[in-house]
Design an enzyme around this catalytic site. Structure first.
Site, PDB file in Angstrom:
ATOM      1  N   ASP A 255       0.559  -1.170   0.003  1.00 11.13           N
ATOM      2  CA  ASP A 255      -0.182  -0.088  -0.038  1.00 11.13           C
ATOM      3  C   ASP A 255       0.794   1.280   0.122  1.00 11.13           C
ATOM      4  OD1 ASP A 255      -2.126  -1.833   0.243  1.00 11.13           O
ATOM      5  OD2 ASP A 255      -2.869  -1.103   2.005  1.00 11.13           O
TER       6      ASP A 255
ATOM      7  N   LYS B 185      -6.943  -5.111  -3.061  1.00 14.02           N
ATOM      8  CA  LYS B 185      -7.739  -5.458  -1.873  1.00 14.02           C
ATOM      9  C   LYS B 185      -8.616  -4.448  -1.271  1.00 14.02           C
ATOM     10  CE  LYS B 185      -3.733  -4.491   1.187  1.00 14.02           C
ATOM     11  NZ  LYS B 185      -4.749  -3.317   2.176  1.00 14.02           N
TER      12      LYS B 185
ATOM     13  N   CYS C  98      -1.932  -2.876   7.802  1.00 17.31           N
ATOM     14  CA  CYS C  98      -1.773  -3.833   6.464  1.00 17.31           C
ATOM     15  C   CYS C  98      -0.467  -4.345   6.362  1.00 17.31           C
ATOM     16  CB  CYS C  98      -1.914  -2.828   5.531  1.00 17.31           C
ATOM     17  SG  CYS C  98      -3.705  -2.219   5.280  1.00 17.31           S
TER      18      CYS C  98
END
Ligand SMILES: [Zn+2]
Length: 206
Positions: free
Chosen positions: A13, A111, A156
């Protein structure tokens, strides 16, 4: 640490919204980029993840009347922390940071696509049972140890490393190539969970 041909670097990310100037900026989020660019050439396999929400996603505080970011709500799968709107599909904030130049990456895994389920982990959605397909991908490709870098360490990145262990993989978090949100002590809490799960933390570059 010696990197092997069947190791994979998973870059989590590194998107505009998680960097300074973004909607859910992680302090010094963009500082992970030079560290990642230095590490990545040592790996034959690199996977990038991208938080990729539809507008009105269930993890957004704005989707719950009267609620604010960092409060929690109960979703069908359990407790969910609320966030500002971020990484909305097709927006600038959802794009991978322009300086994260990794054209050699094998895969970009998106995601958090389903409105009613968030996905911190690169392996499972937050219901802990719905796979993203990453584990099957790594297995099919014969990739074994998973190394993690990116944003955010205490969400994450951390949950991805915990799931890698849960799936029986060796997992290494490259701490210098991560930054944390650190809301309410979440960085220290994640560090403890990673240690208990047997995730290796490498303090410095490889
Ligand atoms: Zn998200």
């Amino acid at each position: 640490m010696q990197i092997r041909a069947d190791d994979v670097l998973i870059v989590v990310d590194v998107q505009n919204d998680f960097c300074p100037g973004g909607a859910l900026a992680v302090p010094e989020g963009d500082a992970v980029i030079p560290a990642i660019l230095e590490i990545a050439p040592k790996f034959e396999h690199v996977v990038l993840t991208q938080d990729w929400h539809p507008a009105g996603h269930g993890s957004f505080a704005s989707s719950h009347q009267g609620r604010h970011p960092l409060e929690t709500v109960t979703m069908a799968y359990g407790e969910q922390t609320l966030w500002p709107d971020h990484c909305v599909q097709g927006t600038w904030g959802a794009e991978l940071h322009a300086e994260l130049k990794l054209p050699q990456a094998d895969l970009i895994l998106r995601k958090g696509l389903r409105r009613d389920v968030d996905s911190y982990s690169a392996f499972f959605e937050n219901d802990r049972v719905t796979p993203t397909g990453l584990e099957e991908y790594l297995r099919e490709r014969g990739l074994r140890r998973a190394f993690f870098a990116g944003l955010a360490y205490d969400f994450c990145v951390g949950y991805s490393a915990l799931d890698a262990r849960r799936l029986g993989r060796e997992a290494v978090v490259l701490r210098e190539a991560c930054r944390a949100i650190d809301a309410r002590g979440s960085a220290a809490a994640m560090e403890r969970r990673l240690r208990e799960a047997g995730v290796v933390e490498m303090p410095s570059a490889l």
